[in-house]
Design a protein around this motif. Structure first.
Motif, mmCIF file in Angstrom:
data_model
loop_
_atom_site.group_PDB
_atom_site.id
_atom_site.type_symbol
_atom_site.label_atom_id
_atom_site.label_comp_id
_atom_site.label_asym_id
_atom_site.label_seq_id
_atom_site.Cartn_x
_atom_site.Cartn_y
_atom_site.Cartn_z
ATOM 1 N N LEU B 52 -6.367 10.505 3.371
ATOM 2 C CA LEU B 52 -7.383 9.778 4.138
ATOM 3 C C LEU B 52 -8.675 10.547 4.353
ATOM 4 O O LEU B 52 -9.580 10.063 5.011
ATOM 5 C CB LEU B 52 -6.821 9.384 5.516
ATOM 6 C CG LEU B 52 -5.683 8.369 5.496
ATOM 7 C CD1 LEU B 52 -5.185 8.109 6.899
ATOM 8 C CD2 LEU B 52 -6.135 7.089 4.834
ATOM 9 N N ARG B 79 -3.291 5.229 -3.943
ATOM 10 C CA ARG B 79 -3.126 4.025 -3.120
ATOM 11 C C ARG B 79 -1.709 3.480 -3.226
ATOM 12 O O ARG B 79 -1.166 2.919 -2.295
ATOM 13 C CB ARG B 79 -4.125 2.959 -3.561
ATOM 14 C CG ARG B 79 -5.450 3.031 -2.851
ATOM 15 C CD ARG B 79 -6.016 1.658 -2.566
ATOM 16 N NE ARG B 79 -6.055 0.810 -3.741
ATOM 17 C CZ ARG B 79 -7.005 0.862 -4.665
ATOM 18 N NH1 ARG B 79 -7.997 1.714 -4.537
ATOM 19 N NH2 ARG B 79 -6.969 0.063 -5.701
ATOM 20 N N ARG B 82 0.294 5.625 -0.822
ATOM 21 C CA ARG B 82 -0.112 5.453 0.566
ATOM 22 C C ARG B 82 0.484 4.176 1.160
ATOM 23 O O ARG B 82 0.339 3.104 0.562
ATOM 24 C CB ARG B 82 -1.634 5.346 0.625
ATOM 25 C CG ARG B 82 -2.286 6.423 1.440
ATOM 26 C CD ARG B 82 -3.748 6.133 1.550
ATOM 27 N NE ARG B 82 -4.497 6.737 0.461
ATOM 28 C CZ ARG B 82 -5.655 6.265 0.011
ATOM 29 N NH1 ARG B 82 -6.165 5.174 0.523
ATOM 30 N NH2 ARG B 82 -6.270 6.876 -0.956
ATOM 31 N N GLY B 83 1.157 4.293 2.270
ATOM 32 C CA GLY B 83 1.709 3.109 2.912
ATOM 33 C C GLY B 83 3.013 2.668 2.295
ATOM 34 O O GLY B 83 3.747 1.904 2.889
ATOM 35 N N MET B 88 1.697 6.333 7.898
ATOM 36 C CA MET B 88 1.145 7.142 8.977
ATOM 37 C C MET B 88 0.950 6.302 10.236
ATOM 38 O O MET B 88 0.642 5.113 10.168
ATOM 39 C CB MET B 88 -0.193 7.748 8.524
ATOM 40 C CG MET B 88 -0.738 8.778 9.477
ATOM 41 S SD MET B 88 -1.951 9.840 8.682
ATOM 42 C CE MET B 88 -2.430 10.855 10.066
ATOM 43 N N PHE B 90 -1.030 6.560 14.131
ATOM 44 C CA PHE B 90 -2.132 7.342 14.721
ATOM 45 C C PHE B 90 -2.048 7.431 16.237
ATOM 46 O O PHE B 90 -1.255 6.746 16.887
ATOM 47 C CB PHE B 90 -3.473 6.735 14.318
ATOM 48 C CG PHE B 90 -3.669 6.688 12.839
ATOM 49 C CD1 PHE B 90 -4.221 7.772 12.179
ATOM 50 C CD2 PHE B 90 -3.277 5.584 12.095
ATOM 51 C CE1 PHE B 90 -4.389 7.750 10.797
ATOM 52 C CE2 PHE B 90 -3.445 5.555 10.724
ATOM 53 C CZ PHE B 90 -3.998 6.637 10.073
ATOM 54 N N SER B 96 -6.578 1.608 16.581
ATOM 55 C CA SER B 96 -6.066 1.691 15.220
ATOM 56 C C SER B 96 -5.680 0.327 14.680
ATOM 57 O O SER B 96 -5.379 0.190 13.506
ATOM 58 C CB SER B 96 -4.859 2.611 15.163
ATOM 59 O OG SER B 96 -5.268 3.910 15.520
ATOM 60 N N GLU B 109 0.650 -5.760 6.560
ATOM 61 C CA GLU B 109 -0.416 -5.340 5.659
ATOM 62 C C GLU B 109 0.106 -4.587 4.428
ATOM 63 O O GLU B 109 -0.273 -4.875 3.300
ATOM 64 C CB GLU B 109 -1.432 -4.469 6.430
ATOM 65 C CG GLU B 109 -2.542 -3.858 5.588
ATOM 66 C CD GLU B 109 -3.558 -4.884 5.082
ATOM 67 O OE1 GLU B 109 -3.584 -5.998 5.653
ATOM 68 O OE2 GLU B 109 -4.278 -4.584 4.130
ATOM 69 N N ALA B 110 1.016 -3.632 4.648
ATOM 70 C CA ALA B 110 1.510 -2.810 3.529
ATOM 71 C C ALA B 110 2.221 -3.677 2.494
ATOM 72 O O ALA B 110 2.164 -3.399 1.301
ATOM 73 C CB ALA B 110 2.441 -1.721 4.053
ATOM 74 N N ARG B 112 1.452 -6.778 1.783
ATOM 75 C CA ARG B 112 0.398 -7.454 1.028
ATOM 76 C C ARG B 112 -0.094 -6.566 -0.105
ATOM 77 O O ARG B 112 -0.380 -7.030 -1.199
ATOM 78 C CB ARG B 112 -0.809 -7.726 1.922
ATOM 79 C CG ARG B 112 -0.760 -9.006 2.673
ATOM 80 C CD ARG B 112 -1.973 -9.076 3.585
ATOM 81 N NE ARG B 112 -1.795 -10.160 4.516
ATOM 82 C CZ ARG B 112 -2.302 -11.379 4.303
ATOM 83 N NH1 ARG B 112 -3.056 -11.612 3.263
ATOM 84 N NH2 ARG B 112 -2.066 -12.345 5.160
ATOM 85 N N VAL B 113 -0.212 -5.271 0.226
ATOM 86 C CA VAL B 113 -0.785 -4.351 -0.747
ATOM 87 C C VAL B 113 0.229 -4.010 -1.831
ATOM 88 O O VAL B 113 -0.105 -3.981 -3.007
ATOM 89 C CB VAL B 113 -1.278 -3.068 -0.048
ATOM 90 C CG1 VAL B 113 -1.838 -2.076 -1.067
ATOM 91 C CG2 VAL B 113 -2.315 -3.416 1.005
ATOM 92 N N HIS B 114 1.472 -3.754 -1.418
ATOM 93 C CA HIS B 114 2.403 -3.138 -2.359
ATOM 94 C C HIS B 114 3.431 -4.086 -2.942
ATOM 95 O O HIS B 114 4.182 -3.695 -3.832
ATOM 96 C CB HIS B 114 3.145 -1.985 -1.666
ATOM 97 C CG HIS B 114 2.222 -0.893 -1.213
ATOM 98 N ND1 HIS B 114 1.553 -0.069 -2.088
ATOM 99 C CD2 HIS B 114 1.825 -0.518 0.023
ATOM 100 C CE1 HIS B 114 0.796 0.779 -1.413
ATOM 101 N NE2 HIS B 114 0.934 0.523 -0.125
ATOM 102 N N MET B 158 2.586 -0.435 15.609
ATOM 103 C CA MET B 158 2.084 0.480 14.573
ATOM 104 C C MET B 158 3.245 1.103 13.810
ATOM 105 O O MET B 158 3.181 1.265 12.587
ATOM 106 C CB MET B 158 1.236 1.591 15.204
ATOM 107 C CG MET B 158 -0.161 1.170 15.607
ATOM 108 S SD MET B 158 -1.169 0.710 14.189
ATOM 109 C CE MET B 158 -1.487 2.324 13.459
ATOM 110 N N ALA B 161 4.582 -1.454 11.557
ATOM 111 C CA ALA B 161 3.710 -1.624 10.401
ATOM 112 C C ALA B 161 3.929 -0.510 9.389
ATOM 113 O O ALA B 161 3.833 -0.728 8.182
ATOM 114 C CB ALA B 161 2.246 -1.645 10.846
ATOM 115 N N ALA B 162 4.257 0.700 9.900
ATOM 116 C CA ALA B 162 4.525 1.818 8.996
ATOM 117 C C ALA B 162 5.889 1.639 8.325
ATOM 118 O O ALA B 162 6.076 1.972 7.164
ATOM 119 C CB ALA B 162 4.472 3.132 9.761
#
Lengths: 515, 260, 313
Positions: B52, B79, B82-83, B88, B90, B96, B109-110, B112-114, B158, B161-162
């Motif tokens: 980051l 990327r 990550r996630g 991570m 915070f 955050s 979110e993760a 969606r990305v992965h 959080m 989400a991790a």
């Protein structure tokens, strides 16, 4: 070249990408030629667009309309029993002819056969009677109202109209021409006027346009134009831009500067505005009550130099309260009554008790650039004789209420025109105590000469001589610092012919045609 | 195993490196404490691990994830890690999270990305993760916006989400600092359980040695960007070799000792 | 609910005050409709007669309450000059001005959001300096000046349109839109520059927020972060600005109408002010005031809807 660079900058830098598609979207009337040709150069229909600088923003009722711009347009819609032509003569209109009795008290107007109103109704004696009665009752034109109050009787005789006056009135024909004939029992005149003229009123969109169309039921020669759209531009620059872009076929009342910066192929006609531009002095305020001071100012002002500076020498010197188109009364000798003479001006000022000059405020309406330009030059010229004029610009509406109606001023610079084709329209206002005598001019000789001119006992020649005497008195006493009748330029589509200047503030569409 | 060898980080304009020659490793299932005063380089180390840091930071050394070198990997490769492999959490849960998005939308979110999961599948997983993070009524809470949740709930969100992408390593940067003492304790228990159940390596960064002592197996002590002491937690706390570590220990308020 | 009610009450009171202020302030301006209408042929008698006919000889408060009474019944009165119902005069003008306002607004949005995102996200020092400089320049150009340039450059030289050849929407809707694009751009371009500046700053600000770091730690790409996470936050202050723009565009169009000879409400207002045509002026002033007050009210509401923190308390 500069134009192209500027345009390129605009096009590329700001808009090109966004407006790529708009090139195809250009209105059809902008032709492919390299100049902005006037819109109807190759007309399929006889239609023209006329640009005017002021909206027809009052009632369109012929007896209620007050604005000069409205009268200018509606001249094509309304007619009286008789109407003026471009030479200032009266020609028969709704009447077939006219005769005046020897005592000057009886006017006979045989009615023309087959005159119809724009609404299809035939024009009869009843309509004429109604028109005269209504006009007498409601007209906002005070001189017409005064003339009509002198009418003793209106009667029908052998299909004609006979009007009898209580006392002879040399101006009666002119007044009769101002009484537009309207249909009886029609109450929509204020917004949808109906008359007998060569054009009929179609529509008015406020501040957008006024549309007239040829009246096919007109008794006289039919106009060549089928449709006239008056487009309204309340901003002078916008009007000029539209003219330059070719969106208009005819624009009148242009200044010499505008004409010179026109870039495309209009034909330019030059006439005069038919008004008397002067520095009008308030005789109720010192030192303008002193004739010597007024004369000094006349000598101090150099009209020729002013014309050269403001209008490239265009415009006509007047010298008194009459404009050149009124040939019968206009006296060109008066225009040179006060040649430019600084020494004489100084001597007169000294004699009047102002050896070191004086200062005053010159109030000028800001809406009409030529008056402002003239005033600016006059202010400079007066400095030469030690007179300090402070130029104060006011809104036209403020001028009307404060200066004209309120008479709260020292000096002002405007132009007065004639509302009817009569000498009295120009001269009545300087009679002692007249409601329109904004300068408070008081002169027994003038009053006597004016009264004599109005006296029916005198022949027409004698009356004319008295009117000319009035003009001389105004000049001799330096009633005002008389300047000029402004040049009036008309830009017109080169394919159009037949434009005529009138001695009145009107624009006749019926004589125009495409070649 | 997440390995860090001779890691140094220098920011443009910085007189001294923020992190200098740091070497350590983190095993799956292990909870490693990282302690030190603020400015000692703890957070920079963690952010470097999570990839980051801003591109203008000058990083040397080697980071390996399961033997694969991350330093020098392309942004796209990073990327993907990550996630997914390394997640991570915070310090400030409130800031955050994105204030204008619903909580469940952020928890997933993760995914969606992965992943290529559809909306319903993502939502189910997100709710499961929230339940695992011990959030009461995940379905209702998930519909809310961050400002409608308490600090403890936010931090659990959080963590959820991790967790949602089942990472192998979890980096926790001062995650309990903004919370009150009872919530702190609950979060520690949660981390401990998750690490055990999921065989997940946890890097627990804190300036609070008391928490580290309670949670971690091993700890590193950082000062001025360097690791000054390392060892099993019991040893470290019983017989600190460094004066600095002793000072840190002494700084623990007595009130906390009472609580124990 | 209570705030909504009190805001609505404030709106009504504002409008009432505006009407009174406009009415009495107008009376202080020299000149009155009668002298204006009669011009330089007026005599004191004619002026007095016309004043009586128009009801101008009665005391000011009486005239005000009479007007107010009519206004509350939906009767806007009759124009002194045109001798027409004011409502009838306004209806056509309103359509034109509304069309111009909407076009300007849409162009402002269409220009400012993409450009703002671009300016906010590109991290190149030279691009940034150029963008900020250009933006600052465009922002400071007054719309009427841009309008004059457009008339000259695009109209007379390039002939993309014919200045002055306006057609009314009733006659040719798309022709009218095509003509109005140019004045709308003159309004939209400086307006967009302001929005771009705001959006750029807002995006920069949001990109530094913690939630962006969180999203990065989940592996989200920069584009996805920008569009899915940052933009919604960054637009919050811009939404208010754009909504308020609707009110300002309406006032700006007064000048622009003049430049492009568009017969809208603005032109009518200017001419009615100089003609002292009180009924028309008051109707337009009330209309503009109502528009501005309503827009601010709606902008407030919109911000509430867009930001859950405000919406949900």
């Amino acid at each position: 070249m500069k134009k192209q660079i500027l345009a390129l900058f605009l096009a590329v830098g700001v808009l090109a990408g966004l407006l790529g598609g708009c090139r195809e979207a250009t209105p059809q009337n902008s032709t492919a030629s390299s100049t902005n040709a006037p819109s109807s150069q190759a007309p399929q229909k006889a239609e023209i667009a006329v640009g005017i600088a002021q909206d027809l923003d009052d009632s369109l009722d012929p007896y209620q309309m007050t604005a000069a711009g409205t009268r200018e347009v509606m001249f094509n819609v309304f007619e009286g029993l008789i109407k003026p032509d471009s030479q200032g003569n009266f020609v028969p209109a709704v009447a077939a002819s006219y005769t005046v009795s020897t005592d000057g008290c009886t006017y006979t107007f045989p009615l023309r056969e087959g005159v119809t109103f724009h609404n299809g109704k035939e024009c009869t004696f009843e309509d004429v009677l109604y028109s005269f009665q209504t006009c007498a009752a409601v007209t906002v034109n005070s001189s017409v109202a005064a003339a009509l109050s002198n009418v003793a009787d209106i009667r029908e005789e052998n299909g004609g109209v006979v009007i009898t006056l209580t006392a002879p009135d040399p101006d009666f024909l002119s007044m009769a021409a101002s009484v537009y004939i309207v249909p009886k029992d029609y109450d929509g005149q204020a917004t949808a006027p109906v008359g007998t003229g060569p054009f009929r009123f179609v529509s008015r969109s406020i501040q957008e346009n006024v549309i007239l169309e040829r009246f096919d039921g007109y008794y006289g020669a039919k106009p060549a134009l089928e449709r006239v759209t008056y487009r309204i531009f309340s901003d002078g620059n916008a009007l000029f831009t539209a003219l330059n872009s070719g969106a208009l076929d005819l624009v009148a009342h242009l200044t010499v500067d505008q004409v010179e910066s026109l870039t495309n192929g209009y034909q330019i006609l030059e006439g005069t505005m038919n008004l008397v531009q002067a520095m009008y002095l308030n005789h109720a305020k010192a030192p303008f009550d002193n004739e010597l001071v007024r004369q000094a100012l006349c000598y101090a002002v150099d009209v020729d130099a002013m014309l050269a500076l403001t209008a490239d020498g265009h415009g006509a010197k007047v010298g008194s309260s009459m404009y050149p188109a009124f040939g019968k009364y206009f006296d060109s000798a008066l225009a040179d009554r006060y040649p430019h003479d600084v020494e004489k001006a100084k001597a007169l000022l000294a004699q009047a008790g102002y050896p070191d000059g004086f200062s005053f405020t010159l109030t000028v309406p800001s809406n009409y650039a030529p008056h402002v330009d003239t005033a600016t030059v006059i202010v400079e010229q007066l400095k030469e004789v030690g007179v300090e004029a402070k130029l104060e610009l006011v809104e036209w509406e403020t001028w009307l209420s404060e200066v004209y109606a309120g008479r709260n001023f020292e000096a002002t610079l405007v132009g007065f025109d004639a509302s009817t084709l009569t000498a009295s329209a120009m001269l009545a206002r300087w009679v002692t105590g007249d409601g329109k005598n904004m300068i408070g001019y008081t002169n027994p000789d003038y009053d006597a000469a004016y009264a004599a001119a109005r006296d029916p006992a005198h022949t027409e020649e004698e009356q004319t001589a008295y009117y000319r005497q009035c003009l001389e008195i105004l000049s001799d006493t330096a009633a005002n610092v008389y300047l000029q009748d402004l040049a009036d330029f008309v830009a017109i589509n080169p394919a159009l012919t037949g434009y005529a200047f009138y001695p009145l503030y009107v624009m006749d569409m019926s004589t125009l045609s495409f070649q | 195993m997440l390995q860090v060898e001779h890691l140094s980080v220098r920011f443009p304009g910085g007189a001294v490196p923020a992190v200098e020659d740091v070497t350590f490793s983190l095993d799956r299932g292990e909870i490693l404490g990282l302690v030190g005063e603020s400015g000692s380089g703890k957070s920079v180390t963690a952010q470097c691990l999570a990839g980051l840091l801003l591109p203008d930071a000058e990083v040397t050394g080697v980071i390996r994830l399961e033997g694969q070198e991350l330093t020098g990997a392309s942004p796209t490769q990073l990327r993907a890690v990550r996630g997914k492999e390394v997640a991570m959490v915070f310090q400030e849960p409130m800031t955050s999270l994105n204030p204008v998005l619903r909580v469940e939308r952020q928890v997933e979110e993760a995914l969606r990305v992965h992943t290529r999961l559809n909306g319903r599948q993502r939502r189910d997983k997100a709710l499961a993760a929230m339940a695992e993070a011990e959030l009461p009524e995940p379905a209702a809470l998930g519909r809310r916006y961050p400002h409608q949740l308490s600090g403890g709930q936010l931090q659990r969100a959080m963590i959820a989400a991790a967790l949602v992408s089942e990472p192998k390593y979890l980096l926790c940067d001062e995650i309990t600092t903004a919370l009150d003492v009872t919530v702190q304790a609950q979060i520690l228990d949660l981390l401990s359980r998750l690490s055990r159940e999921r065989n997940m390596g946890v890097l627990f960064i804190s300036h609070d040695l008391r928490l580290v002592k309670k949670l971690c197996h091993r700890a590193l002590v950082m000062r001025g960007g360097r690791i000054v002491e390392t060892g099993a937690v019991e040893e470290l706390f019983q017989a600190p070799r460094e004066a600095y570590t002793r000072r840190l220990l002494d700084a623990i308020p007595t009130r906390d000792n009472k609580l124990r | 609910m209570k705030t909504l009610f009190s805001k609505f009450a404030a709106l009504i009171i504002t409008l009432f005050l505006v009407s009174a202020l406009a009415f009495f302030a107008f009376a202080l301006i020299p000149a009155d409709p009668a002298t204006t209408m009669l011009g330089s042929e007026a005599t004191p008698e004619a002026v007095a007669a016309l004043r009586a006919q128009l009801g101008l000889d009665r005391p000011l408060p009486v005239r005000y309450f009479e007007w107010l009474k009519g206004f509350l019944r939906g009767d806007l009165g009759e124009s002194y000059l045109y001798r027409m119902e004011v409502g009838q005069m306004l209806s056509g003008k309103l359509a034109v001005s509304a069309l111009l306002t909407i076009l300007s607004f849409l162009l402002t949005v269409a220009l400012s959001i993409p450009l703002g995102v671009l300016a906010g996200s590109v991290r190149n020092r030279y691009f940034d300096a150029a963008a900020v400089g250009l933006n600052q320049l465009v922002m400071s150009v007054p719309p009427f000046f841009l309008g004059i340039l457009a008339c000259y450059g695009l109209g007379i030289v390039l002939k993309w349109f014919t200045p002055g050849a306006y057609v009314s929407p009733e006659k040719d809707f798309w022709g009218c839109v095509r003509y109005l694009i140019f004045p709308a751009l003159s309004i939209a371009i400086p307006r967009s520059a302001m929005a771009v500046k705001l959006l750029r700053g807002s995006i920069r600000d949001q990109l530094g927020q913690d939630y962006v770091r969180t999203a990065r730690s989940r592996g989200a790409s920069e584009t996805s972060i920008l569009l899915r996470q940052v933009l919604r936050n960054a637009l919050l202050p811009v939404i208010t600005f754009l909504a308020v723009s609707l009110a300002e565009i309406m006032t700006m169009s007064i000048l622009i109408e003049q430049v492009f000879s568009i017969p809208g409400v603005g032109q009518l207002l200017l001419s009615s002010v100089s003609n002292r045509d009180y009924p028309v002026v008051l109707a337009i002033v009330m209309l503009l005031a109502a528009w501005i007050v309503t827009i601010h009210f709606l902008a407030d509401l919109l911000t509430r809807l867009a930001d859950p923190r405000v919406r949900l308390g």
